[in-house]
Design a protein around this motif. Structure first.
Motif, PDB file in Angstrom:
ATOM      1  N   ARG A   1     -16.290 -17.384  -9.903  1.00 51.85           N
ATOM      2  CA  ARG A   1     -14.940 -17.726  -9.416  1.00 51.85           C
ATOM      3  C   ARG A   1     -14.018 -18.099 -10.574  1.00 51.85           C
ATOM      4  O   ARG A   1     -12.866 -17.668 -10.631  1.00 51.85           O
ATOM      5  N   GLU A   2     -14.510 -18.884 -11.495  1.00 46.28           N
ATOM      6  CA  GLU A   2     -13.700 -19.285 -12.647  1.00 46.28           C
ATOM      7  C   GLU A   2     -13.313 -18.082 -13.496  1.00 46.28           C
ATOM      8  O   GLU A   2     -12.183 -17.994 -13.993  1.00 46.28           O
ATOM      9  N   SER A   3     -14.237 -17.132 -13.677  1.00 48.34           N
ATOM     10  CA  SER A   3     -13.940 -15.926 -14.457  1.00 48.34           C
ATOM     11  C   SER A   3     -12.820 -15.114 -13.822  1.00 48.34           C
ATOM     12  O   SER A   3     -11.901 -14.641 -14.499  1.00 48.34           O
ATOM     13  N   PHE A   4     -12.892 -14.950 -12.504  1.00 51.29           N
ATOM     14  CA  PHE A   4     -11.862 -14.163 -11.819  1.00 51.29           C
ATOM     15  C   PHE A   4     -10.540 -14.918 -11.742  1.00 51.29           C
ATOM     16  O   PHE A   4      -9.469 -14.306 -11.796  1.00 51.29           O
ATOM     17  N   ASP A   5     -10.581 -16.220 -11.625  1.00 47.57           N
ATOM     18  CA  ASP A   5      -9.341 -16.996 -11.671  1.00 47.57           C
ATOM     19  C   ASP A   5      -8.628 -16.799 -13.012  1.00 47.57           C
ATOM     20  O   ASP A   5      -7.418 -16.584 -13.066  1.00 47.57           O
ATOM     21  N   ARG A   6      -9.400 -16.867 -14.097  1.00 41.23           N
ATOM     22  CA  ARG A   6      -8.796 -16.705 -15.422  1.00 41.23           C
ATOM     23  C   ARG A   6      -8.244 -15.298 -15.616  1.00 41.23           C
ATOM     24  O   ARG A   6      -7.283 -15.098 -16.365  1.00 41.23           O
TER      25      ARG A   6
ATOM     26  N   SER B   1     -18.939 -12.591 -16.420  1.00 42.57           N
ATOM     27  CA  SER B   1     -19.908 -13.636 -16.104  1.00 42.57           C
ATOM     28  C   SER B   1     -21.222 -12.961 -15.729  1.00 42.57           C
ATOM     29  O   SER B   1     -21.272 -12.179 -14.774  1.00 42.57           O
ATOM     30  N   VAL B   2     -22.295 -13.246 -16.467  1.00 43.63           N
ATOM     31  CA  VAL B   2     -23.559 -12.530 -16.235  1.00 43.63           C
ATOM     32  C   VAL B   2     -24.677 -13.443 -15.770  1.00 43.63           C
ATOM     33  O   VAL B   2     -25.791 -12.968 -15.523  1.00 43.63           O
ATOM     34  N   GLY B   3     -24.407 -14.737 -15.630  1.00 44.99           N
ATOM     35  CA  GLY B   3     -25.415 -15.643 -15.099  1.00 44.99           C
ATOM     36  C   GLY B   3     -26.411 -16.111 -16.144  1.00 44.99           C
ATOM     37  O   GLY B   3     -26.186 -16.014 -17.355  1.00 44.99           O
ATOM     38  N   ASP B   4     -27.538 -16.631 -15.653  1.00 51.30           N
ATOM     39  CA  ASP B   4     -28.565 -17.166 -16.547  1.00 51.30           C
ATOM     40  C   ASP B   4     -29.095 -16.079 -17.474  1.00 51.30           C
ATOM     41  O   ASP B   4     -29.233 -14.926 -17.088  1.00 51.30           O
ATOM     42  N   GLY B   5     -29.390 -16.484 -18.685  1.00 47.67           N
ATOM     43  CA  GLY B   5     -29.927 -15.545 -19.657  1.00 47.67           C
ATOM     44  C   GLY B   5     -28.885 -14.942 -20.563  1.00 47.67           C
ATOM     45  O   GLY B   5     -29.201 -14.130 -21.433  1.00 47.67           O
ATOM     46  N   ALA B   6     -27.611 -15.343 -20.372  1.00 49.70           N
ATOM     47  CA  ALA B   6     -26.551 -14.820 -21.230  1.00 49.70           C
ATOM     48  C   ALA B   6     -26.655 -15.422 -22.626  1.00 49.70           C
ATOM     49  O   ALA B   6     -27.162 -16.528 -22.815  1.00 49.70           O
ATOM     50  N   ARG B   7     -26.158 -14.699 -23.596  1.00 42.44           N
ATOM     51  CA  ARG B   7     -26.134 -15.202 -24.974  1.00 42.44           C
ATOM     52  C   ARG B   7     -25.145 -16.362 -25.052  1.00 42.44           C
ATOM     53  O   ARG B   7     -24.030 -16.280 -24.544  1.00 42.44           O
TER      54      ARG B   7
END
Length: 256
Positions: free
Chosen positions: A11-16, A212-218
């Protein structure tokens, strides 16, 4: 089903990205048109729900096809929803996995490139609940070949996640049938967009909020040598049109 990124982060990614979305969402608009073109419906709906409406491009297409229908726009990113208010009859900030709608309240449930950010089973269950008897569903989402070149190029330097997981078409069909839908029909095709360089490609992904890719992102920045290695790996996919970003598009249709 692949893991779903944390809802708050998405949600934060799409808001930005709301301010940059319309200019960058070239593929999203092409897929939206494809979804409508393949929608073999003879219905004259009086109520349409646009689930994950974004800035509202799909609302305009739906309005052209069914000018008399009332369109309810739902998105969980308030900044996206604010941009969609101009075209919809009613806008509600909500999660499409838990719709704030009455049972059997709409004729058509529509969603363009949103389900990949959600639990498809929960989404399909809610879609079935809010549709009236004989109501119709049309959705587009992305399959596992999406961004294959990107994953391959980053695999040359690390084992972190650089894209979200994408569902197989069979998993989408199964979610629809499990929810109670009949007449499930799938159409799959590749849609590609080309960019002059890798930086432009990644910027376009960020500008639509899909980073936003979730857990495991760099967690840290790439060093210069690692970045050059990724660039060199991606260059092997260059065509006369530029560097491709490939989208494995799944269109799904069903009836209640």
């Amino acid at each position: 089903m692949p893991p779903v990124p944390a809802r708050r982060r998405v949600r934060e990614s799409f808001d930005r990205a709301a301010a940059s979305y319309d200019e960058a969402a070239i593929v999203q608009r092409r897929v939206c048109q494809l979804l409508l073109d393949q929608f073999r419906s003879s219905a004259m709906p009086d109520s349409i729900l646009d689930a994950g409406c974004g800035t509202g491009y799909g609302i305009g297409l739906l309005r052209q096809r069914w000018p008399a229908a009332e369109i309810l726009a739902i998105d969980f990113a308030p900044a996206m929803l604010a941009a969609a208010r101009q075209g919809a009859d009613l806008c509600i900030a909500a999660d499409i996995e838990a719709l704030p709608c009455r049972d059997a309240s709409c004729n058509i449930w529509w969603s363009n490139l949103t389900v990949q950010w959600c639990d498809p089973v929960a989404v399909c269950r809610e879609a079935h609940r809010v549709l009236r008897p004989h109501g119709e569903l049309a959705l587009s989402t992305l399959g596992p070949a999406t961004f294959a070149e990107l994953r391959e190029s980053f695999a040359s330097i690390d084992q972190h996640r650089h894209t979200i997981g994408f569902s197989e078409p069979e998993a989408i069909a199964a979610a629809l049938r499990h929810a109670g839908f009949a007449g499930v029909r799938l159409h799959r095709q590749t849609v590609s967009q080309h960019y002059p360089d890798l930086a432009s490609l990644l910027r376009a992904v960020k500008d639509i909020g899909a980073n936003s890719v979730g857990d495991g992102a760099r967690s840290g920045m790439l060093g210069r040598r690692a970045w050059q290695s990724v660039q060199a790996a991606y260059e092997r996919h260059r065509t006369s049109d530029g560097l491709p970003a490939r989208y494995d598009v799944i269109l799904a249709y069903a009836k209640k």
